[in-house]
Enzyme design. Structure first.
Site, short mmCIF file in Angstrom:
data_model
loop_
_atom_site.label_atom_id
_atom_site.label_comp_id
_atom_site.label_asym_id
_atom_site.label_seq_id
_atom_site.Cartn_x
_atom_site.Cartn_y
_atom_site.Cartn_z
N GLY A 297 35.48 37.43 51.25
CA GLY A 297 35.09 38.83 51.25
C GLY A 297 33.80 39.03 50.46
N CYS A 298 33.14 40.15 50.71
CA CYS A 298 31.85 40.41 50.07
C CYS A 298 32.01 40.57 48.56
CB CYS A 298 31.20 41.64 50.70
SG CYS A 298 32.25 43.09 50.80
N TYR A 299 32.96 41.42 48.12
CA TYR A 299 33.17 41.58 46.68
C TYR A 299 33.59 40.25 46.04
CZ TYR A 299 33.18 46.74 46.96
OH TYR A 299 32.85 48.05 47.12
N ALA A 300 34.44 39.51 46.78
CA ALA A 300 34.93 38.23 46.23
C ALA A 300 33.78 37.26 46.01
CB ALA A 300 35.97 37.64 47.18
N ALA B 172 30.53 37.92 45.43
CA ALA B 172 29.71 38.30 44.28
C ALA B 172 30.45 38.06 42.97
CB ALA B 172 29.29 39.77 44.40
#
EC number: 1.2.1.38
Lengths: 343, 343, 343, 343
Positions: free
Chosen positions: D146-149, D151
């Site tokens: 995932g994107c948040y994961a 970063a």
């Protein structure tokens, strides 16, 4: 004065509440919404927390007629034409912010809106509420003008009323912020589609064209048509219209300014900019002003008129209250005396 | 091919670096800036960290002539006219992104730019590089067009070249993102002034007007003047021009589209939109496309042309590389084959 | 009451004018600016056209003392410390919006501001004007808090005053709109740099840290330091602070809400959000509200506090007027009773 | 190599098309969408006009298996878990951009996603594709993070892998642009609601938390939980995470930087910023970079880590292609060698 707002959860309704909160002579008696009932507005709009006590109620005309002197209709077009009737019949003041009562010709309405028009006798009663150019200041049933129509007509009025322009030369390049599309999400209001973007969405097909023509031809019968395109720019509030016309006879920059200054001498919400100065959308944000800038180009014989408004204020709720103030003989700026929010 | 970039720290220079990074036949030999030397660009622009090894060097013409085949000049107007000369004299390919060599008439330059013009013999040598309409594909000294000029001329070319329009009827309503103003902060690029705003900043006084007129009158001598205003909209990249003209004779929507389709049949970077469809700024972001939409209004006899470009690509660095590709006989889309960044 | 505003052309000064325009008991006697004199504000700020008659005047203390009862100082830090003195000496009400009189310890000022501090006896006289937690409601010389300090202190007060949290656990992640940087253009306020961007610009080095610490340690001496970073987000107005603390003892979500509800029971401008609801910046735009949301995470024993304000209102001019209202015994919301501008 | 994209009309699918267009060894064989068939993408997305010839086709697994070597699944979570199976069974390379195969524990999936999980044996086969920390570089079935994961994990990895931090101290304050919400309009992506706003939308409840925990506990079993909130900021692309942790033992700023520099020495897409420098979202726009800034505060013993990515590139399509490049032994930056689009 007691007022009711029908359509309180839309952007027009919210703006009426914001502005009336500052009005010295008006109290909101009841609030109504089709989409929600028995709840307070603050449940949907946290900015109103602690401010607005009235719950959202069912629309009960008898009750509204009993409790209120004035009804604002802030529903979408196509709904107002039914909703408004009992209050008109009962002799209340009615101010409709939708397009339903603006066009005298019901066929024109049906063509441009694609919906059944309001009954003809009600259309006949409605006063088109372009506040600076009202025919009848005593009228109690007002069809409040569209946002684009307001910016365009105030921009053109001084020249057209004196029949100074080539009637075939009017070109209006109108740009609007996204709040004009209302609160219902759609592709054209999706942040990722509108941000960092500009989109021409209606080419000579915007439903405000017939009300603009209706008013312009009152002033100058010889105008056959206008060129009118609308684009979305990535701002929340504001309309920016650039209008191009050719004068019948050459005019000086100074004559042009004098014409506008004198036409709007007593209009407290229209501000003519100094020569070589053009208004920005932001200088009217959250206020009822319409600011106008003017230029004449000798080489091309083109007059450029720039007019800006906040579409939710002068283009909707603000002009509606201005119309109420005229009708009720309140001070014209009561509830509207805000300095624009800047920056 | 080895290239040098003079003015590498401005937005035009940065965009050249970004695009040339993908070019299969070009290497950047040296980078130059007036404002910084002996440092790497990544010190100023962290997005370039790890990407660009060349330090910023002093401008030493002898050295540049030795190391490079092509020089891009990406300095502001008024500087290029001096900086470019040694490389022209030495026979290098020179592509100037500024306004200094676009106008054949030095008096016109001095009037519109308020600065001393380049020497006349150099002005005579320069090829105006509107890539889709180059006179001389072998020219090695290119005056790259202005961003507004590119969008306007590509929008008008098919009609004007065939002399189909009333020469007194051209009105251009042009809007630009803020990057067009460059990297130096000023009141008109201050976030709080530009965000949620739209501003008309030049009324018939933009310095791209004379280069537009120079090119239009090459195609149709009878055009006396154009109406041309420029506004800022709150986006970073992009130009959106709405152009209004009256055809000499009525034209159908279909004829209009066919005219544009056929004119741009072989232009890989111009995309004519389907009928009743208008391009948005965002559909060309970070790409070299110019997208064009068209409408004809029978009632007003007005043709509306909407053309959009990314001002930093098709309006500057991208067209410069396209001109290099033409001149050097590279594939026209080398370094430019990006899909627009969307959303 | 007659007031003078020194620093009327900055964003703080403009906002004072906007808000005082609605105040029932205050008239603006004189306006002053260092950068402009003998002109009207509307020359610089067209949104004020027709609204503000007072010209910008030179600062003549004797005259100001004669004409006014209250002086607002809205100059940058470093200037107020000299400008304010005559009015304090003369016994006028003085409300300073800068940082010059907030810190009791002049060495701390000199360390964090890098400038000479105000004279110590004046520092001693100044009342830190966190309006909801004033020590002395009769004080007539107010050091109005910083914008970040206001959002942070109102967010932390209920927990810190009762010494309920681990004093080493405070982490403040603060985000601000660009208007916080004032009206002078710079790289960090350049539209093309800030739009579509987020930037952490001060890591544990913002000058509001010492005033936050000064107030927090009044409430809980055991707090040794806070973690405090500030970032810019691409909006014009608003501060959004996310504050993380660990309670000494586990607490329920309900207890947490009750603590905040009871602390702010009589605070008309602080609105505690319902459980599982967090305030957005936009719900307080152009208003004097500070809205606060709360969460407790059992797994990590972390309380998250979200507090939002409009930096120019509750974070500057609005709180200044609130302080005036307290001092002068006006209704606390006089001049501040706006519904937030939404959308 | 021939690839198929299932879910080509979503933002992830569009970005795969944009990036693969520059890939030297990959051709797009077929495009598929649930919402549209037998049409070209350019009908929906005018930025693709002239670029993408493949029509949108029905999903016929047999045909896809015949025509392609690799399948990208870019559908929403809950759909991928069924759609992906035939290609995994057939031994094609499969890269799933959704959350369906990231969590090894199917109960965790069902709890956080509120949907039925994928079959356990497929979950067991999937390689979690955090590209810089792949366990198995030969894996051909990738659950793209995932994107948040992405970063968060790239920001924490160097410290957590060496078990240098207090395992109870991790606080992640994550902010995202609006494109993270996808292409379907909703209230939270409505321009008028998101523009000029910031909203905390998930407090310790985002579905990326379990995949972050799964990976962190692989590196340090002692981590019991993290504090994790997600907010929307008004930009289209980008994630900005501010991460706060307490080291077990004091660390110098220099040691901290060395740790990160050495961890990412061979990671071409992770750029550690110089001391006292923090990355901005914009410096990675439209690129596959993850830029990281670091600070240590002696007074509070807090390390602050700022990591930024473009959510659609490094947070989705870019990392997916990076995983393909690893798996297929292509150059790691093939199709990803873009300079960020700036400004």
């Amino acid at each position: 004065m007691k007022v009711s707002i029908i359509g309180a959860t839309g952007y027009g309704g919210l703006e009426l509440i914001r502005l009336l909160h500052q009005h010295s002579s008006v109290d909101i008696a009841t609030l109504h919404s089709f989409s929600a009932q028995s709840e307070t507005l603050a449940n949907f709009y946290p900015h109103l927390k602690g401010l607005e006590a009235s719950p959202l109620e069912k629309i009960n005309p008898a009750e509204i007629i009993e409790k209120s002197d004035t009804v604002f209709i802030a529903t979408p077009s196509g709904i107002a034409k039914d909703v408004a009737l009992p209050y008109i019949d009962a002799g209340l003041n009615v101010i409709d912010l939708s397009g339903d009562f603006r066009l005298k010709d019901n066929q024109l309405y049906e063509k441009w809106y694609g919906k059944k028009a309001a009954p003809e006798d009600y259309l006949a009663k409605a006063e088109y509420g372009l506040a600076e150019f009202r025919d009848n200041e005593l009228a109690t049933f007002i069809a409040n003008p569209g946002c684009y129509a307001t910016a365009t007509l105030l921009g053109l009025a001084p020249l057209v009323k004196k029949q100074l322009i080539d009637p075939t030369s009017i070109i209006v390049d109108a740009k609007s912020g996204i709040s004009g599309a209302g609160k219902v999400p759609s592709k054209s209001t999706h942040f990722t589609e509108t941000n960092e973007n500009m989109t021409l969405y209606k080419m000579n097909s915007h439903q405000h064209i017939p009300e603009i023509m209706q008013q312009l031809t009152k002033w100058d019968k010889s105008i056959p048509a206008i060129q009118f395109s609308t684009s979305l720019i990535p701002i929340t509030r504001g309309i920016f219209t650039t209008i191009y016309v050719k004068p019948k006879n050459p005019i000086t920059q100074q004559e042009l300014h004098q014409l506008y200054e004198s036409t709007y001498e007593h209009a407290s919400f229209v501000r003519i900019q100094a020569e070589n100065t053009y208004p920005t959308v932001k200088q009217v944000t959250a206020s009822n002003y319409c600011d106008i800038g003017l230029a004449y180009n000798e080489k091309t014989n083109v007059i450029t008129i720039v007019s800006v408004i906040d579409n939710l204020v002068k283009g909707a709720a603000g002009q509606a209250i201005q119309n109420l103030n005229i009708m009720a003989n309140f001070a014209e700026s009561d509830g509207l005396g805000f300095i624009p929010v800047y920056p």
